[in-house]
Design an enzyme around this catalytic site. Structure first.
Site, PDB file in Angstrom:
ATOM      1  N   ASN A  51       0.736   0.378  -2.749  1.00  0.00           N
ATOM      2  CA  ASN A  51       0.013  -0.911  -2.735  1.00  0.00           C
ATOM      3  C   ASN A  51       0.767  -1.907  -3.598  1.00  0.00           C
ATOM      4  O   ASN A  51       0.951  -3.063  -3.243  1.00  0.00           O
ATOM      5  CB  ASN A  51      -1.406  -0.749  -3.276  1.00  0.00           C
ATOM      6  CG  ASN A  51      -2.332   0.004  -2.325  1.00  0.00           C
ATOM      7  OD1 ASN A  51      -3.237   0.685  -2.770  1.00  0.00           O
ATOM      8  ND2 ASN A  51      -2.105  -0.085  -1.037  1.00  0.00           N
ATOM      9  N   ARG A  76      -3.741   9.796  -2.574  1.00  0.00           N
ATOM     10  CA  ARG A  76      -4.350   8.658  -3.277  1.00  0.00           C
ATOM     11  C   ARG A  76      -5.877   8.696  -3.206  1.00  0.00           C
ATOM     12  O   ARG A  76      -6.565   8.220  -4.120  1.00  0.00           O
ATOM     13  CB  ARG A  76      -3.794   7.336  -2.782  1.00  0.00           C
ATOM     14  CG  ARG A  76      -3.836   7.085  -1.294  1.00  0.00           C
ATOM     15  CD  ARG A  76      -3.021   5.840  -0.977  1.00  0.00           C
ATOM     16  NE  ARG A  76      -3.016   5.416   0.412  1.00  0.00           N
ATOM     17  CZ  ARG A  76      -2.185   5.860   1.351  1.00  0.00           C
ATOM     18  NH1 ARG A  76      -1.296   6.799   1.042  1.00  0.00           N
ATOM     19  NH2 ARG A  76      -2.230   5.399   2.579  1.00  0.00           N
ATOM     20  N   HIS A 111      -9.402   4.692   3.330  1.00  0.00           N
ATOM     21  CA  HIS A 111      -8.323   3.694   3.349  1.00  0.00           C
ATOM     22  C   HIS A 111      -8.785   2.431   4.070  1.00  0.00           C
ATOM     23  O   HIS A 111      -9.813   2.431   4.760  1.00  0.00           O
ATOM     24  CB  HIS A 111      -7.115   4.285   4.094  1.00  0.00           C
ATOM     25  CG  HIS A 111      -6.651   5.597   3.544  1.00  0.00           C
ATOM     26  ND1 HIS A 111      -5.718   5.706   2.552  1.00  0.00           N
ATOM     27  CD2 HIS A 111      -7.039   6.865   3.831  1.00  0.00           C
ATOM     28  CE1 HIS A 111      -5.507   6.978   2.264  1.00  0.00           C
ATOM     29  NE2 HIS A 111      -6.313   7.699   3.016  1.00  0.00           N
TER      30      HIS A 111
HETATM   31  O1  LIG Z   1      -4.251  -2.904   9.658  1.00  0.00           O
HETATM   32  P1  LIG Z   1      -3.668  -3.475   8.404  1.00  0.00           P
HETATM   33  O2  LIG Z   1      -4.248  -4.807   8.033  1.00  0.00           O
HETATM   34  O3  LIG Z   1      -2.179  -3.434   8.411  1.00  0.00           O
HETATM   35  O4  LIG Z   1      -4.167  -2.485   7.260  1.00  0.00           O
HETATM   36  C1  LIG Z   1      -3.785  -1.127   7.340  1.00  0.00           C
HETATM   37  C2  LIG Z   1      -2.805  -0.905   6.218  1.00  0.00           C
HETATM   38  O5  LIG Z   1      -3.501  -0.991   4.975  1.00  0.00           O
HETATM   39  C3  LIG Z   1      -2.965   0.010   4.076  1.00  0.00           C
HETATM   40  O6  LIG Z   1      -3.884   1.031   3.874  1.00  0.00           O
HETATM   41  C4  LIG Z   1      -2.647  -0.624   2.749  1.00  0.00           C
HETATM   42  O7  LIG Z   1      -1.738  -1.636   2.944  1.00  0.00           O
HETATM   43  C5  LIG Z   1      -1.732   0.580   4.792  1.00  0.00           C
HETATM   44  O8  LIG Z   1      -1.466   1.903   4.398  1.00  0.00           O
HETATM   45  C6  LIG Z   1      -2.185   0.471   6.229  1.00  0.00           C
HETATM   46  O9  LIG Z   1      -1.116   0.558   7.174  1.00  0.00           O
END
Ligand SMILES: O=P(O)(O)OC[C@H]1O[C@](O)(CO)[C@@H](O)[C@@H]1O
Ligand SMILES: Nc1ncnc2c1ncn2[C@@H]1O[C@H](COP(=O)(O)OP(=O)(O)OP(=O)(O)O)[C@@H](O)[C@H]1O
Length: 704
Positions: free
Chosen positions: A524, A569, A656
């Site tokens: 992140n 995580r 997530h």
């Molecule tokens: O669909 P978005 O907006 O890319 O969010 C998903 C992303 O967010 C996260 O969990 C954090 O950036 C990434 O691991 C994942 O690919």
């Protein structure tokens, strides 16, 4: 501190729950005939942090309940720890002067007040003493009433006693204070509360379809528009008639741009068409749609779930929940509520007589609006809609035969009958109905509304004919908390099977579901997606705060579980939570970014501009090369949703961003296309409160 023999207060009455039953204790402190002295307001202060730990400046103000009544109530477990307290008078916005009541501390222990409920005496001067009557009440009621009352209180922003449910407001007692006393609920969690983006909870029937006759019936102007509107049809396949009438099958398996199955007349959808078309489901639902499409009769392409049941049996509640589930899976689903049609056509203040079986005008009017709603539903299906939820009592064979005749050749009907034999639940449902139904919104006298609804119910009971025709599902006593049963007759196909499986796993037991992302991770910090890194220092702080939060929030829960993904995580974030079993779900892993895993968005934009653009154009259906789309994530989360519906104890989900967007969208009934853009901040807990009146939400931000 205060002493006194321990006696049971006359005022203590054990409410709906049996003495031996579980449930919470509602303690209500009331002070009356208060003649305001300047701006002095009654407060309570005492031995625990919630009420200031004997610091008058932190005393808790009582709320004015009526012109002469002040009240403060809180929820406590029957075995809560001792609370020593006193009333005091002071102004709300400053601390001087304050006047503490005369006499020893009052003491509340184990659900009873120690000593007698004496008057509250406030000495203003040597010869001026104010006397106020005090009433201290403790009621024990079931979690159902807690949820129902809390909802009614929130909705009405008034003591819900006015409309028939004991007044409850939840001011909890905070965590262990310096004196080492613990308490049952923790108000210091309230300091973390942040506004929820969701719209205020609305009565489910109000969210249903409006009669077409009441809105512009915009027919697509050209065949092309009609084709695009057809492509909104459910599931993954819809026949697209090109101008020259040739058929092409349009397959959307959640891939960035719609791909067409190899077919002689396959034609590529224009960007606007693929962008506008209803994003279809993927995975199992797609495969099933192929089978049903190719093998099933034409009418099976459209499914009507027709509710049947006496009033206050949960038809609308069930219809709304089923609509939410099917939409989340990508099926184009609409909820048609005949009661809403009736209100719009005949008003919302019809008495019970309108519903008499020997009232020809009433019967005709009711059949007329039912036919109107059915017509609207069938028209919508002919424009591409797939699942229509037809919500009414449909309480006689005559009515059901009318609907079956209208559906012939157009859609498959499955009756869904909700049966409840538990008088306590029916009683509670009726009280909720008077609280919430638009039919009683203008009825200020709860008792009058209650009696009218009972008469309406009696009129229906005289005419009621249980379902025994066609394909049907009977839900019998599913809300009693002891399981109940489901009967199924003459059912087949993928979707009906999913619907039965969903209904088998739902219930009404109130419980919180806590959703949170993992603490900030190393990736992140670097702006890299995917991966499997550990937490940053900040993320580790969050892990500690989360464990404290969970310990307080679930303090009174006999059972709960902690769900994480298999990525470290989330596991590290949940690591410090003690006392509850932890379960790692692969289905909770973050969206798989495939070849883009570990990259930053900037690197993708620079090195794979066409992928970056495709995802930007349709983030819901775009699938990373050798990775996943949001539609794929939704499909793999379906078992998680079913299990969350089935659980009767609280669950903490540590997952997530993309996954939580999908889960949250299910509970908050967000449209599929919004899912990839839902704000899902770090270090924030979204509490989903599942209860007798539907889904509510509360948010806590533990840190930035
Ligand atoms: O669909 P978005 O907006 O890319 O969010 C998903 C992303 O967010 C996260 O969990 C954090 O950036 C990434 O691991 C994942 O690919
Ligand atoms: N399967 C069920 N059995 C009994 N009660 C239920 C069930 N499902 C939900 N309920 C409860 O019934 C309450 C009232 O439900 P709902 O308003 O849906 O009734 P209804 O059958 O649609 O009534 P009406 O026909 O008057 O509209 C809900 O708030 C919910 O708590």
């Amino acid at each position: 501190m205060g002493t006194g023999s321990s006696i049971n207060l006359d005022a203590i009455s054990h409410g709906a729950g049996d003495d031996h039953a579980g449930g919470q204790l509602y303690v209500s402190l009331k002070m009356e005939s208060y003649t305001p002295k300047a701006d002095l307001v009654p407060h309570v202060y005492g031995s625990v942090p919630l009420v200031g730990s004997w610091d008058p400046s932190k005393a808790l103000p009582m709320e004015r309940e009526s012109s002469s009544m002040w009240q403060l109530s809180f929820v406590a477990s029957p075995n809560h720890d001792t609370l020593d307290f006193k009333f005091l008078l002071k102004s709300k916005d400053n601390n001087e002067p304050f006047i503490v009541e005369e006499g020893p501390n009052r003491q509340f222990m184990g659900g009873t007040l120690q000593g007698v409920t004496r008057l509250a005496l406030f000495r203003l001067t040597t010869d001026e003493v104010l006397e106020y009557r005090v009433c201290i009440k403790a009621d024990r009621v079931s979690p159902f009433d807690l949820a129902a009352s809390w909802r009614a209180y929130q909705e009405n922003l008034e003591p819900s006693t006015v409309r028939g449910i004991p007044d409850v407001s939840i001011n909890a007692i905070p965590e262990d204070g310096e004196n080492g006393m613990s308490s049952s609920l923790d108000l210091d969690l309230e300091q973390y509360v942040v506004p929820s983006p969701s719209t205020p909870v609305v009565y489910a029937a109000n969210l249903t379809e409006n009669p077409r006759s009441l809105k512009h019936n915009k027919e697509p102007a050209t065949i092309k528009e009609r084709e695009v509107s057809k492509s909104k049809s459910v599931g993954t396949f819809s026949p697209l008639e090109k101008e020259d009438g040739q058929q092409g099958l349009f397959v959307d398996r959640g891939v960035g741009s719609s791909r067409l199955v190899k077919s002689a007349s396959a034609t590529h959808l224009s960007d606007s068409e693929s962008k506008n078309s209803m994003p279809a489901a993927a995975g199992a639902v797609a495969a099933a749609a192929v089978a049903d499409q190719m093998l099933g009769p034409k009418e099976d392409m459209h499914l009507a779930i027709v509710l049947v049941g006496l009033p206050a049996r949960g038809k609308t509640f069930t219809a709304a929940k089923l609509t939410r589930y099917l939409r989340w899976l990508g099926h184009d689903t609409k909820h048609f509520n005949v009661g809403k049609y009736r209100r719009l056509k005949h008003g919302a203040t019809l008495s019970a007589d309108f519903f008499r079986g020997d009232n020809p005008d009433g019967m005709e009017a009711r059949n007329e609006v039912a036919a109107l709603a059915m017509d609207d539903m069938i028209s919508w299906m002919q424009e591409g809609g797939q699942v229509g939820i037809f919500d009414a009592t449909n309480s006689t064979s005559q009515r059901r035969n009318m609907l079956m005749k209208m559906a012939e050749g157009k859609c498959k009907i499955i009756f869904l009958e909700t049966i409840c034999n538990d008088p306590q639940i029916i009683e509670r449902n009726i009280r909720l109905k008077i609280q919430q139904s638009p039919d009683y919104a203008e009825e200020t006298d709860f008792e009058a509304g209650y009696q009218d609804f009972k008469r309406r119910l009696d009129n229906y009971e005289k005419m009621y004919e249980p379902v025994n025709e066609g394909s049907y599902i009977k839900m019998i006593d599913m809300a009693s908390g002891q399981g109940g049963q489901i009967q199924v007759n003459n059912l087949g196909g993928y979707l009906p099977g999913r619907i039965v499986f969903f209904l088998v796993n739902t219930h009404l037991t109130p419980r919180p579901i806590l959703l949170t992302r993992h603490g900030e991770s190393r990736d992140n910090l670097r702006g890299r997606i995917g991966g499997d890194t550990v937490l940053s220092g900040k993320g580790e702080v969050y892990a500690k705060k989360l464990s404290n939060f969970v310990e307080k929030r679930l303090k009174n829960e006999r059972a709960a579980s902690i769900w994480t993904s298999t990525l470290q995580r989330t596991i590290l974030t949940a690591n410090q939570i003690a006392g509850f079993p932890k379960i790692q779900w692969r289905a909770l892993d973050e969206i798989n970014a495939g070849v883009c895993d570990g990259m930053t968005y900037e690197e993708i934009k620079k090195n794979m501009p066409e992928e970056y653009e495709s995802r930007k154009k349709d983030k819901l259906r775009y699938r990373y090369p050798r990775g996943e789309s949001y539609l794929d994530v939704i499909q793999r989360l379906e078992p998680v949703i079913i299990e969350l519906e089935r659980q009767r104890a609280p669950v903490v989900v540590v997952s997530h961003q993309a996954v939580l967007r999908a889960l949250y969208a299910y509970f908050a009934d967000k449209p599929l296309k919004e899912i990839p853009h839902i704000e899902m901040p770090l270090h924030t807990i979204i509490e989903i409160q599942m209860g007798v009146t539907g889904v509510q939400e509360k948010r806590y931000k533990l840190m930035d």
